[in-house]
Design a protein around this motif. Structure first.
Motif, PDB file in Angstrom:
ATOM      1  N   ARG A  38      46.401  48.953  38.416  1.00 33.86           N
ATOM      2  CA  ARG A  38      45.284  48.118  37.976  1.00 33.86           C
ATOM      3  C   ARG A  38      45.646  46.670  38.218  1.00 33.86           C
ATOM      4  O   ARG A  38      46.799  46.273  38.094  1.00 33.86           O
ATOM      5  CB  ARG A  38      45.009  48.312  36.494  1.00 33.86           C
ATOM      6  CG  ARG A  38      44.495  49.673  36.179  1.00 33.86           C
ATOM      7  CD  ARG A  38      44.149  49.767  34.727  1.00 33.86           C
ATOM      8  NE  ARG A  38      43.753  51.124  34.426  1.00 33.86           N
ATOM      9  CZ  ARG A  38      43.582  51.584  33.217  1.00 33.86           C
ATOM     10  NH1 ARG A  38      43.765  50.787  32.190  1.00 33.86           N
ATOM     11  NH2 ARG A  38      43.213  52.818  33.027  1.00 33.86           N
ATOM     12  N   ILE A  39      44.639  45.906  38.520  1.00 37.28           N
ATOM     13  CA  ILE A  39      44.847  44.476  38.732  1.00 37.28           C
ATOM     14  C   ILE A  39      43.917  43.728  37.790  1.00 37.28           C
ATOM     15  O   ILE A  39      42.733  44.030  37.708  1.00 37.28           O
ATOM     16  CB  ILE A  39      44.546  44.082  40.190  1.00 37.28           C
ATOM     17  CG1 ILE A  39      45.510  44.777  41.126  1.00 37.28           C
ATOM     18  CG2 ILE A  39      44.605  42.571  40.357  1.00 37.28           C
ATOM     19  CD1 ILE A  39      45.197  44.576  42.578  1.00 37.28           C
ATOM     20  N   TYR A  40      44.466  42.753  37.110  1.00 36.11           N
ATOM     21  CA  TYR A  40      43.681  41.892  36.247  1.00 36.11           C
ATOM     22  C   TYR A  40      43.926  40.462  36.718  1.00 36.11           C
ATOM     23  O   TYR A  40      45.057  40.002  36.744  1.00 36.11           O
ATOM     24  CB  TYR A  40      44.113  42.025  34.790  1.00 36.11           C
ATOM     25  CG  TYR A  40      43.983  43.424  34.248  1.00 36.11           C
ATOM     26  CD1 TYR A  40      42.772  43.875  33.752  1.00 36.11           C
ATOM     27  CD2 TYR A  40      45.065  44.299  34.236  1.00 36.11           C
ATOM     28  CE1 TYR A  40      42.628  45.156  33.259  1.00 36.11           C
ATOM     29  CE2 TYR A  40      44.939  45.580  33.745  1.00 36.11           C
ATOM     30  CZ  TYR A  40      43.725  46.009  33.251  1.00 36.11           C
ATOM     31  OH  TYR A  40      43.593  47.283  32.772  1.00 36.11           O
ATOM     32  N   GLN A  41      42.869  39.772  37.080  1.00 35.08           N
ATOM     33  CA  GLN A  41      43.000  38.400  37.526  1.00 35.08           C
ATOM     34  C   GLN A  41      42.029  37.533  36.746  1.00 35.08           C
ATOM     35  O   GLN A  41      40.919  37.963  36.442  1.00 35.08           O
ATOM     36  CB  GLN A  41      42.691  38.274  39.020  1.00 35.08           C
ATOM     37  CG  GLN A  41      43.706  38.963  39.899  1.00 35.08           C
ATOM     38  CD  GLN A  41      43.385  38.788  41.358  1.00 35.08           C
ATOM     39  OE1 GLN A  41      42.412  39.341  41.828  1.00 35.08           O
ATOM     40  NE2 GLN A  41      44.195  38.020  42.060  1.00 35.08           N
ATOM     41  N   ALA A  42      42.466  36.331  36.459  1.00 36.32           N
ATOM     42  CA  ALA A  42      41.594  35.409  35.734  1.00 36.32           C
ATOM     43  C   ALA A  42      41.910  33.989  36.171  1.00 36.32           C
ATOM     44  O   ALA A  42      43.056  33.662  36.468  1.00 36.32           O
ATOM     45  CB  ALA A  42      41.794  35.549  34.234  1.00 36.32           C
ATOM     46  N   GLY A  43      40.902  33.175  36.172  1.00 39.28           N
ATOM     47  CA  GLY A  43      41.078  31.764  36.469  1.00 39.28           C
ATOM     48  C   GLY A  43      41.457  30.974  35.232  1.00 39.28           C
ATOM     49  O   GLY A  43      41.954  29.866  35.320  1.00 39.28           O
ATOM     50  N   ILE A  72      42.478  41.417  27.287  1.00 42.35           N
ATOM     51  CA  ILE A  72      42.399  42.816  27.674  1.00 42.35           C
ATOM     52  C   ILE A  72      42.705  43.642  26.433  1.00 42.35           C
ATOM     53  O   ILE A  72      43.735  43.450  25.791  1.00 42.35           O
ATOM     54  CB  ILE A  72      43.399  43.151  28.789  1.00 42.35           C
ATOM     55  CG1 ILE A  72      43.097  42.271  29.995  1.00 42.35           C
ATOM     56  CG2 ILE A  72      43.367  44.624  29.129  1.00 42.35           C
ATOM     57  CD1 ILE A  72      44.143  42.315  31.052  1.00 42.35           C
ATOM     58  N   SER A  73      41.812  44.527  26.122  1.00 40.90           N
ATOM     59  CA  SER A  73      42.049  45.376  24.952  1.00 40.90           C
ATOM     60  C   SER A  73      41.944  46.848  25.383  1.00 40.90           C
ATOM     61  O   SER A  73      40.907  47.478  25.227  1.00 40.90           O
ATOM     62  CB  SER A  73      41.059  45.053  23.832  1.00 40.90           C
ATOM     63  OG  SER A  73      39.746  45.127  24.317  1.00 40.90           O
ATOM     64  N   GLU A  74      43.015  47.332  25.954  1.00 44.88           N
ATOM     65  CA  GLU A  74      43.104  48.738  26.346  1.00 44.88           C
ATOM     66  C   GLU A  74      44.015  49.450  25.376  1.00 44.88           C
ATOM     67  O   GLU A  74      44.916  48.879  24.821  1.00 44.88           O
ATOM     68  CB  GLU A  74      43.684  48.858  27.752  1.00 44.88           C
ATOM     69  CG  GLU A  74      42.764  48.394  28.819  1.00 44.88           C
ATOM     70  CD  GLU A  74      43.339  48.693  30.184  1.00 44.88           C
ATOM     71  OE1 GLU A  74      44.139  49.639  30.323  1.00 44.88           O
ATOM     72  OE2 GLU A  74      43.004  47.953  31.107  1.00 44.88           O
ATOM     73  N   ARG A  75      43.773  50.717  25.238  1.00 45.68           N
ATOM     74  CA  ARG A  75      44.652  51.511  24.361  1.00 45.68           C
ATOM     75  C   ARG A  75      45.301  52.581  25.150  1.00 45.68           C
ATOM     76  O   ARG A  75      44.903  53.095  26.077  1.00 45.68           O
ATOM     77  CB  ARG A  75      43.844  52.116  23.249  1.00 45.68           C
ATOM     78  CG  ARG A  75      43.292  51.030  22.360  1.00 45.68           C
ATOM     79  CD  ARG A  75      42.455  51.668  21.282  1.00 45.68           C
ATOM     80  NE  ARG A  75      41.586  50.653  20.764  1.00 45.68           N
ATOM     81  CZ  ARG A  75      41.512  50.370  19.493  1.00 45.68           C
ATOM     82  NH1 ARG A  75      42.199  51.036  18.619  1.00 45.68           N
ATOM     83  NH2 ARG A  75      40.717  49.427  19.078  1.00 45.68           N
TER      84      ARG A  75
END
Length: 136
Positions: free
Chosen positions: A123-128, A133-136
């Motif tokens: 998984r890739i999470y990108q932000a400026g 992120i709230s995954e369990r």
């Protein structure tokens, strides 16, 4: 070669329209017009004018908040470039080199450009800026 041309045309059309609203635009515009000038000199000035008209359409749409126009313009240029490459496949490498000048990590890439590659189940999470992120 057709799938390769289609993929290159898709990338080029997206890059051309995406960069129309950036400082890199004039350099890319000249590069695209130059490709036409070398291979279809009689069409080069018309293509340059069409690029300028497309840019104007994009800027008006951005100012009006019309988010659909960018995708439409990208599709239009993807088609034009695909047809050009189909007629002149020898230009493909020159186009690749031009696009690489504007790719992620280049000094002409638009500010805020992010690039990521994932494989498998990654998984890739990108932000400026902030990212939550709230995954369990």
């Amino acid at each position: 070669m057709e799938p390769e041309i289609a993929a290159l045309a898709s990338s080029a059309g997206t890059t051309v329209v995406t960069l129309m609203a950036t400082d890199a635009w004039q350099r890319l515009r000249e590069g695209i017009a130059s490709l036409w000038r070398c291979e279809q000199a009689e069409r080069a000035e018309a293509v340059a004018a069409e690029l300028d008209a497309t840019r104007e359409d994009l800027l008006v749409a951005i100012a009006a908040g019309d988010q659909d126009v960018e995708g439409e313009l990208q599709a239009e240029w993807q088609g034009r470039i695909r047809r050009f490459l189909t007629a002149r496949p020898e230009v493909a490498e020159d186009l690749r080199r031009l696009l690489n000048e504007f790719g992620p990590g280049s000094e002409t890439a638009p500010a805020g450009t992010q690039h990521a590659t994932a494989s498998g189940r990654a998984r890739i999470y990108q932000a400026g800026r902030d990212q939550h992120i709230s995954e369990r």
